[in-house]
Design a protein around this motif. Structure first.
Motif, PDB file in Angstrom:
ATOM      1  N   VAL A 136      -5.568  -4.988   6.244  1.00 40.39           N
ATOM      2  CA  VAL A 136      -6.874  -5.338   6.800  1.00 40.39           C
ATOM      3  C   VAL A 136      -6.680  -6.351   7.940  1.00 40.39           C
ATOM      4  CG1 VAL A 136      -9.137  -6.350   6.289  1.00 40.39           C
ATOM      5  CG2 VAL A 136      -7.980  -4.919   4.567  1.00 40.39           C
ATOM      6  N   ALA A 137      -5.817  -7.357   7.709  1.00 39.03           N
ATOM      7  CA  ALA A 137      -5.550  -8.383   8.722  1.00 39.03           C
ATOM      8  C   ALA A 137      -4.241  -9.076   8.374  1.00 39.03           C
ATOM      9  CB  ALA A 137      -6.686  -9.397   8.756  1.00 39.03           C
ATOM     10  N   LYS A 138      -3.641  -9.736   9.380  1.00 43.09           N
ATOM     11  CA  LYS A 138      -2.472 -10.551   9.067  1.00 43.09           C
ATOM     12  C   LYS A 138      -2.439 -11.783   9.944  1.00 43.09           C
ATOM     13  CE  LYS A 138       0.725  -7.684  11.760  1.00 43.09           C
ATOM     14  NZ  LYS A 138       2.019  -6.992  11.715  1.00 43.09           N
ATOM     15  N   ARG A 139      -1.816 -12.806   9.445  1.00 42.85           N
ATOM     16  CA  ARG A 139      -1.632 -14.010  10.251  1.00 42.85           C
ATOM     17  C   ARG A 139      -0.408 -14.779   9.789  1.00 42.85           C
ATOM     18  NH1 ARG A 139      -4.649 -18.774   8.087  1.00 42.85           N
ATOM     19  NH2 ARG A 139      -5.415 -18.224   6.019  1.00 42.85           N
ATOM     20  N   THR A 140       0.043 -15.672  10.639  1.00 43.77           N
ATOM     21  CA  THR A 140       1.145 -16.562  10.274  1.00 43.77           C
ATOM     22  C   THR A 140       0.546 -17.941  10.060  1.00 43.77           C
ATOM     23  OG1 THR A 140       2.642 -15.271  11.634  1.00 43.77           O
ATOM     24  CG2 THR A 140       3.396 -17.447  10.981  1.00 43.77           C
ATOM     25  N   VAL A 141       0.833 -18.553   8.901  1.00 42.80           N
ATOM     26  CA  VAL A 141       0.242 -19.859   8.599  1.00 42.80           C
ATOM     27  C   VAL A 141       1.235 -20.974   8.919  1.00 42.80           C
ATOM     28  CG1 VAL A 141      -1.453 -19.039   6.942  1.00 42.80           C
ATOM     29  CG2 VAL A 141       0.865 -19.544   6.165  1.00 42.80           C
ATOM     30  N   ASP A 142       0.761 -22.212   8.753  1.00 39.17           N
ATOM     31  CA  ASP A 142       1.470 -23.398   9.221  1.00 39.17           C
ATOM     32  C   ASP A 142       2.963 -23.426   8.921  1.00 39.17           C
ATOM     33  OD1 ASP A 142      -1.005 -24.080  10.021  1.00 39.17           O
ATOM     34  OD2 ASP A 142      -1.385 -25.515   8.399  1.00 39.17           O
ATOM     35  N   GLN A 143       3.316 -23.186   7.686  1.00 36.54           N
ATOM     36  CA  GLN A 143       4.733 -23.335   7.307  1.00 36.54           C
ATOM     37  C   GLN A 143       5.570 -22.133   7.749  1.00 36.54           C
ATOM     38  OE1 GLN A 143       2.299 -22.997   4.737  1.00 36.54           O
ATOM     39  NE2 GLN A 143       1.652 -25.130   4.890  1.00 36.54           N
ATOM     40  N   GLY A 144       5.027 -21.324   8.664  1.00 37.97           N
ATOM     41  CA  GLY A 144       5.777 -20.155   9.114  1.00 37.97           C
ATOM     42  C   GLY A 144       5.734 -19.012   8.127  1.00 37.97           C
ATOM     43  N   MET A 145       4.846 -19.122   7.133  1.00 34.26           N
ATOM     44  CA  MET A 145       4.698 -18.034   6.170  1.00 34.26           C
ATOM     45  C   MET A 145       3.867 -16.926   6.811  1.00 34.26           C
ATOM     46  SD  MET A 145       5.887 -19.228   3.053  1.00 34.26           S
ATOM     47  CE  MET A 145       4.974 -18.636   1.649  1.00 34.26           C
ATOM     48  N   ASP A 146       4.256 -15.684   6.529  1.00 33.57           N
ATOM     49  CA  ASP A 146       3.429 -14.558   6.966  1.00 33.57           C
ATOM     50  C   ASP A 146       2.447 -14.220   5.847  1.00 33.57           C
ATOM     51  OD1 ASP A 146       4.516 -14.337   9.425  1.00 33.57           O
ATOM     52  OD2 ASP A 146       5.671 -12.517   9.041  1.00 33.57           O
ATOM     53  N   MET A 147       1.214 -13.928   6.230  1.00 35.41           N
ATOM     54  CA  MET A 147       0.209 -13.526   5.246  1.00 35.41           C
ATOM     55  C   MET A 147      -0.367 -12.174   5.626  1.00 35.41           C
ATOM     56  SD  MET A 147      -1.771 -17.043   4.295  1.00 35.41           S
ATOM     57  CE  MET A 147      -2.322 -16.455   2.727  1.00 35.41           C
TER      58      MET A 147
ATOM     59  N   THR B 118       0.721   5.897  -7.788  1.00 32.47           N
ATOM     60  CA  THR B 118       0.329   7.267  -7.434  1.00 32.47           C
ATOM     61  C   THR B 118      -1.173   7.502  -7.672  1.00 32.47           C
ATOM     62  OG1 THR B 118       0.794   8.246  -9.616  1.00 32.47           O
ATOM     63  CG2 THR B 118       2.641   8.115  -8.053  1.00 32.47           C
ATOM     64  N   LEU B 119      -1.850   6.498  -8.228  1.00 32.52           N
ATOM     65  CA  LEU B 119      -3.276   6.615  -8.533  1.00 32.52           C
ATOM     66  C   LEU B 119      -4.131   5.927  -7.470  1.00 32.52           C
ATOM     67  CD1 LEU B 119      -3.041   5.897 -12.363  1.00 32.52           C
ATOM     68  CD2 LEU B 119      -3.589   8.103 -11.295  1.00 32.52           C
ATOM     69  N   LEU B 120      -3.510   5.578  -6.335  1.00 34.30           N
ATOM     70  CA  LEU B 120      -4.238   4.909  -5.259  1.00 34.30           C
ATOM     71  C   LEU B 120      -4.750   5.944  -4.263  1.00 34.30           C
ATOM     72  CD1 LEU B 120      -1.867   1.854  -4.614  1.00 34.30           C
ATOM     73  CD2 LEU B 120      -3.802   2.032  -6.187  1.00 34.30           C
ATOM     74  N   SER B 121      -5.968   5.717  -3.789  1.00 34.24           N
ATOM     75  CA  SER B 121      -6.619   6.654  -2.878  1.00 34.24           C
ATOM     76  C   SER B 121      -6.175   6.432  -1.440  1.00 34.24           C
ATOM     77  CB  SER B 121      -8.138   6.456  -2.980  1.00 34.24           C
ATOM     78  OG  SER B 121      -8.790   7.021  -1.868  1.00 34.24           O
ATOM     79  N   GLU B 122      -6.157   7.518  -0.654  1.00 34.32           N
ATOM     80  CA  GLU B 122      -5.858   7.369   0.782  1.00 34.32           C
ATOM     81  C   GLU B 122      -7.046   6.764   1.533  1.00 34.32           C
ATOM     82  OE1 GLU B 122      -7.024  11.830   0.471  1.00 34.32           O
ATOM     83  OE2 GLU B 122      -5.843  10.421  -0.726  1.00 34.32           O
ATOM     84  N   ASN B 123      -8.155   6.564   0.837  1.00 32.89           N
ATOM     85  CA  ASN B 123      -9.340   5.954   1.459  1.00 32.89           C
ATOM     86  C   ASN B 123      -9.496   4.494   1.053  1.00 32.89           C
ATOM     87  OD1 ASN B 123     -10.066   8.542   2.500  1.00 32.89           O
ATOM     88  ND2 ASN B 123     -10.841   9.067   0.475  1.00 32.89           N
ATOM     89  N   GLY B 124      -8.376   3.803   0.936  1.00 37.06           N
ATOM     90  CA  GLY B 124      -8.412   2.439   0.398  1.00 37.06           C
ATOM     91  C   GLY B 124      -8.454   1.329   1.427  1.00 37.06           C
ATOM     92  N   LEU B 125      -8.738   1.663   2.682  1.00 35.97           N
ATOM     93  CA  LEU B 125      -8.821   0.624   3.713  1.00 35.97           C
ATOM     94  C   LEU B 125     -10.243   0.066   3.767  1.00 35.97           C
ATOM     95  CD1 LEU B 125      -7.712  -1.036   6.060  1.00 35.97           C
ATOM     96  CD2 LEU B 125      -8.192   0.897   7.582  1.00 35.97           C
ATOM     97  N   MET B 126     -10.360  -1.231   3.469  1.00 33.48           N
ATOM     98  CA  MET B 126     -11.666  -1.878   3.515  1.00 33.48           C
ATOM     99  C   MET B 126     -11.874  -2.499   4.905  1.00 33.48           C
ATOM    100  SD  MET B 126     -13.191  -4.818   0.927  1.00 33.48           S
ATOM    101  CE  MET B 126     -13.431  -3.750  -0.505  1.00 33.48           C
ATOM    102  N   GLU B 127     -13.063  -2.350   5.412  1.00 33.49           N
ATOM    103  CA  GLU B 127     -13.391  -2.913   6.721  1.00 33.49           C
ATOM    104  C   GLU B 127     -13.307  -4.443   6.637  1.00 33.49           C
ATOM    105  OE1 GLU B 127     -15.436  -4.520   9.872  1.00 33.49           O
ATOM    106  OE2 GLU B 127     -16.575  -4.418   7.986  1.00 33.49           O
ATOM    107  N   ARG B 128     -12.869  -5.068   7.759  1.00 32.21           N
ATOM    108  CA  ARG B 128     -12.556  -6.495   7.791  1.00 32.21           C
ATOM    109  C   ARG B 128     -13.685  -7.402   7.306  1.00 32.21           C
ATOM    110  NH1 ARG B 128      -8.382  -8.251  12.500  1.00 32.21           N
ATOM    111  NH2 ARG B 128      -8.460 -10.427  11.887  1.00 32.21           N
ATOM    112  N   LYS B 129     -14.890  -7.173   7.839  1.00 30.65           N
ATOM    113  CA  LYS B 129     -16.045  -8.007   7.456  1.00 30.65           C
ATOM    114  C   LYS B 129     -16.327  -7.872   5.962  1.00 30.65           C
ATOM    115  CE  LYS B 129     -19.043  -8.444  11.554  1.00 30.65           C
ATOM    116  NZ  LYS B 129     -18.724  -7.292  12.427  1.00 30.65           N
ATOM    117  N   GLU B 130     -16.241  -6.625   5.477  1.00 32.28           N
ATOM    118  CA  GLU B 130     -16.521  -6.375   4.060  1.00 32.28           C
ATOM    119  C   GLU B 130     -15.465  -7.043   3.189  1.00 32.28           C
ATOM    120  OE1 GLU B 130     -17.167  -2.695   0.907  1.00 32.28           O
ATOM    121  OE2 GLU B 130     -16.637  -2.226   2.991  1.00 32.28           O
TER     122      GLU B 130
END
Length: 266
Positions: free
Chosen positions: A203-214, A150-162
């Motif tokens: 910020v971003a997501k991808r699926t890696v080799d072993q089929g794991m989601d990141m 409950t102490l997390l800000s609604e402005n917590g999205l960091m830009e991808r490059k940053e």
């Protein structure tokens, strides 16, 4: 002061703003915002008949202390006031405690809005909140631990490059690995939505080799401390989530672990 003077003797002063009554008619929390069950903060034995159970909730971007006041004394309890000691996140009541008469063997539900503009003092644990409640039986002191999520800000999205440059700038020996078990959400999409509804942002997501989601996610505490998260799991078995955390402020690591666990298990 608070009608009863300064209950912590800390010269905090400052009456909370008046005319906030409409804050109490807020909408119920949406299904996706985690509110942990109430626990007893003040026992009737210590509170001279007053028992307080509570929890913390974010509703419409407003932090509340949701409390149940129970009178286990033989007499009416009234003349209530509340004050917080200085704390890590500068939390202060945003309204007066207007409870009126609490009759013997009765309970009242009360949601007190909180603001984060007050005096700051580092607590151990970081989320500890020392509270004083005054009534016609005197002043009662107790402490509660504010739910980290409950102490997390609604402005917590960091830009991808940053995000990328910050992740690289923090040495790998400062990376903390955490495993969250008993995750209650069955798909990557559900996990992502649940976290975002509780101010942990994708910020971003991808699926890696072993089929794991990141999932690469960022969060920011209301005191402006940023944390970068990498979540990894198998879509076929989302009950176990591996998390890597990076932050320049090491003190919050345990709190982040607690927040992510509370969000994903509830």
């Amino acid at each position: 002061g608070m009608g009863g003077g300064d209950m912590f003797g800390m010269g905090m002063g400052g009456q909370p703003a008046q005319g906030l009554g409409n804050l109490f008619a807020v909408a119920q929390p949406t299904a996706s915002c985690v509110v942990l069950p109430k626990t007893v903060w003040l026992t009737a034995a210590v509170g001279k008949g007053l028992q307080i159970a509570g929890t913390f909730a974010l509703r419409n971007r407003q932090l509340f202390a949701d409390m149940t006041f129970t009178n286990k004394a033989m007499q009416i309890l009234n003349d209530f006031a509340i004050q917080f000691n200085k704390n890590s996140f500068g939390l202060v009541p945003a309204a007066l405690l207007s409870i009126g008469n609490l009759l013997p063997n009765n309970s009242i539900e009360y949601s007190l809005p909180l603001n984060a503009g007050g005096p700051v003092m580092r607590m151990n644990p970081l989320n500890q909140l020392q509270i004083a409640i005054k009534n016609n039986f005197g002043v009662h002191y107790f402490s509660a631990e504010v739910s980290y999520h409950t102490l997390l800000s609604e402005n917590g999205l960091m830009e991808r490059k940053e995000f990328l440059s910050t992740w690289k700038s923090i040495p790998s020996e400062n990376e903390v690995q955490v495993t969250i078990t008993n995750c209650a959400y069955q798909t990557t999409d559900m996990i992502e939505k649940k976290l975002q509804a509780n101010n942990v942002f994708l910020v971003a997501k991808r699926t890696v080799d072993q089929g794991m989601d990141m999932l690469y996610m960022s969060l920011k505490f209301i005191n402006s401390v940023w944390v970068l998260c990498e979540l990894k799991f198998t879509p076929q078995n989302t009950s176990v989530v591996e998390v890597a955390l990076k932050t320049n402020t090491f003190d919050v690591i345990a709190g982040v672990q607690r927040a992510l666990t509370d969000i994903l298990q509830n």
